[in-house]
Design a protein around this motif. Structure first.
Motif, PDB file in Angstrom:
ATOM      1  N   TRP A 152       0.808  -1.218   0.000  1.00 56.38           N
ATOM      2  CA  TRP A 152       0.000   0.000   0.000  1.00 56.38           C
ATOM      3  C   TRP A 152       0.844   1.271   0.000  1.00 56.38           C
ATOM      4  O   TRP A 152       0.320   2.368  -0.186  1.00 56.38           O
ATOM      5  CB  TRP A 152      -0.964   0.011   1.193  1.00 56.38           C
ATOM      6  CG  TRP A 152      -0.311  -0.011   2.536  1.00 56.38           C
ATOM      7  CD1 TRP A 152       0.173   1.050   3.239  1.00 56.38           C
ATOM      8  CD2 TRP A 152      -0.080  -1.155   3.365  1.00 56.38           C
ATOM      9  NE1 TRP A 152       0.688   0.654   4.436  1.00 56.38           N
ATOM     10  CE2 TRP A 152       0.539  -0.709   4.543  1.00 56.38           C
ATOM     11  CE3 TRP A 152      -0.351  -2.527   3.215  1.00 56.38           C
ATOM     12  CZ2 TRP A 152       0.908  -1.574   5.569  1.00 56.38           C
ATOM     13  CZ3 TRP A 152       0.014  -3.382   4.242  1.00 56.38           C
ATOM     14  CH2 TRP A 152       0.632  -2.913   5.393  1.00 56.38           C
ATOM     15  N   GLU A 209      -5.259   0.171   7.091  1.00 55.55           N
ATOM     16  CA  GLU A 209      -4.759   1.020   5.999  1.00 55.55           C
ATOM     17  C   GLU A 209      -5.806   1.174   4.904  1.00 55.55           C
ATOM     18  O   GLU A 209      -6.050   2.266   4.400  1.00 55.55           O
ATOM     19  CB  GLU A 209      -3.480   0.418   5.413  1.00 55.55           C
ATOM     20  CG  GLU A 209      -2.255   0.542   6.295  1.00 55.55           C
ATOM     21  CD  GLU A 209      -1.660   1.943   6.290  1.00 55.55           C
ATOM     22  OE1 GLU A 209      -2.058   2.763   5.434  1.00 55.55           O
ATOM     23  OE2 GLU A 209      -0.789   2.207   7.137  1.00 55.55           O
ATOM     24  N   ARG A 257      -7.936   4.481   3.451  1.00 50.53           N
ATOM     25  CA  ARG A 257      -7.897   4.795   2.020  1.00 50.53           C
ATOM     26  C   ARG A 257      -9.308   4.870   1.426  1.00 50.53           C
ATOM     27  O   ARG A 257      -9.577   5.677   0.546  1.00 50.53           O
ATOM     28  CB  ARG A 257      -7.080   3.720   1.298  1.00 50.53           C
ATOM     29  CG  ARG A 257      -6.374   4.201   0.051  1.00 50.53           C
ATOM     30  CD  ARG A 257      -5.256   3.274  -0.317  1.00 50.53           C
ATOM     31  NE  ARG A 257      -5.697   1.909  -0.556  1.00 50.53           N
ATOM     32  CZ  ARG A 257      -4.910   0.841  -0.467  1.00 50.53           C
ATOM     33  NH1 ARG A 257      -3.656   0.996  -0.115  1.00 50.53           N
ATOM     34  NH2 ARG A 257      -5.376  -0.356  -0.725  1.00 50.53           N
TER      35      ARG A 257
END
Length: 445
Positions: A81, A218, A222
């Motif tokens: 990522w 994460e 996002r």
């Protein structure tokens, strides 16, 4: 320098990695991270990275604060990522003292010690967790009830669903990091999802679970949603468990498998299960470490509340999944109490210690439960010798405090700190005045 470390240094140079994150956890399972430049990594392999251990929850005392984080080269992976412009990698660390002794309170080391005990008995341990979590609409105010991203239920297919995209991105990221996923689906609660990781050895799986949580969080950031591993984030809907399948192997042979045994289980498998059952109450404070955990255990929706087992009984604490005779490698036990907020290093260590005690002590397996035990009367359960799991964190801590198994398995320092920290959590919870209390006692008539 060993070959694995040489491979890591070569890969970092070839991929142009700019930062290397060194990961480890505190006693309650919070991920800790320090970033170093690639130029410092060779020194880190040789000498470790110094840090103040007394500033990490439960790691050490102030007067012996200096600790070292030693990266485990076998855990090296790029973080997908973070992109390819400025690649970032991560490695898990083993924590040691300045004298290069394993830190007694390092959760990863505690699990390693449990696995060494299994190895001394001729076993390796494999686990396969089913991880449940909720996705909520982005909301920063903890005073408000979180709103699930959908109203779907078990196995529902929702067209153009945020959850579909979320699970897809999570799985792609995990697989890029070498973490295999068995399957994924929408779970029973609104906004609730499950991703099952493919079985691996217990230490790798504990590392994978910490990575899993980092990936989920994460992607949530996002995609503008909120991910939660809270055991019971909403009332009147299912909580988030982490049913964990566990098996022992002797070399290439599954030590739990015996097609001629009851339900395909060998004597070793039955003894291991007997150990888990006998010590279940003692390990619950670790497998269910938060105040909120007990709202899941005692909130219904197939969460186990009683210490019993059954081959196909989803209300039981331990289930024995069916496997085909020609697939004996699949023989395993499913421990259903553990929730998604557990520190996997300590939880796996506790489960392994309990099961090994059953083998070493030749424990006798109690009779199976063929019905929903929660529907029995208290008298019926007493007659059958079926105990309940602790009903609160406070009760779980009282049971754990008297456990020789847990004191020895966690080690004196970790055992004492864990009890102290969780007692503090219980006291903080107990002194809060809730909206429900005000509603009940301040109501006007």
């Amino acid at each position: 320098m060993d070959r694995q470390q040489e491979y890591v240094l070569r890969t970092i140079e070839e991929k142009g990695v700019r930062f290397v994150r060194l990961w480890f956890t505190d006693v309650v399972g919070k991920l800790k991270s320090v970033a170093i430049a690639p130029a410092e990594l060779e020194k880190a392999f040789e000498e470790g990275i110094g840090f103040d251990g007394s500033s990490i929850q439960g790691l050490t005392r102030v007067y012996e604060a200096d600790m070292l984080a030693r990266p485990d080269a076998a855990t090296f992976q790029l973080l997908p990522w973070r992109g390819t412009d400025y690649p970032v990698a991560r490695m898990f660390c083993d924590i040691t003292t300045r004298d290069d002794e394993p830190a007694r309170t390092d959760p990863r080391n505690i699990l390693k010690r449990a696995l060494e005990s299994a190895a001394d008995m001729g076993f390796t341990c494999y686990v396969h967790p089913e991880v449940e979590f909720y996705l909520f609409q982005q909301e920063s105010d903890p005073e408000k009830i979180p709103v699930p991203i959908d109203s779907a239920s078990y196995f529902d297919h929702v067209t153009r669903s945020t959850a579909h995209d979320f699970r897809r991105d999570a799985i792609l990221n995990l697989e890029e990091m070498g973490i295999s996923v068995e399957f994924s689906h929408h779970e029973a609660g609104p906004g609730q999802n499950e991703i099952d990781l493919h079985y691996s050895d217990a230490l790798s799986m504990a590392d994978n679970l910490m990575t899993f949580k980092a990936v989920i969080e994460e992607i949530a950031v996002r995609q503008g949603v909120q991910a939660s591993f809270m055991p019971k984030p909403l009332g009147n809907v299912p909580g988030s468990g982490m049913h964990t399948h566990i098996s022992l192997f002797e070399g290439e042979r599954n030590a739990f498998a015996d097609p001629t045994g009851p339900y395909g289980l060998s004597k070793t498998g039955r003894q291991f299960m007997a150990g888990l059952l006998r010590h279940a109450r003692e390990i619950t404070a670790v497998t269910n470490q938060h105040v909120n955990s007990y709202k899941r255990l005692w909130g219904g929706d197939e969460a186990p509340s009683y210490v019993c087992w059954g081959p196909n009984n989803r209300s039981a604490l331990i289930r024995v999944p069916y496997y085909k005779p020609e697939k004996s490698q699949s023989a395993r036990l499913e421990y259903r109490a553990i929730d998604s907020s557990a520190n996997p290093y300590l939880a796996f260590a506790a489960m392994i210690r309990a099961g090994l005690a059953g083998i070493a002590g030749d424990y006798e397996l109690p009779e199976q439960a063929d019905t929903d035990v929660s529907l029995m009367s208290t008298m019926e359960r007493q007659i059958l010798g079926i105990e309940s799991l602790p009903e609160s964190l406070s009760q779980a801590l009282r049971v754990m405090r008297e456990s020789e198994l847990m004191a020895e398995g966690l080690g004196e320092d970790c055992f004492a700190y864990f009890l102290r920290e969780k007692k503090h959590e219980w006291r903080e919870y107990s002194t809060q005045i809730t909206t429900e209390e005000r509603r009940r006692f301040l109501a006007t008539f």
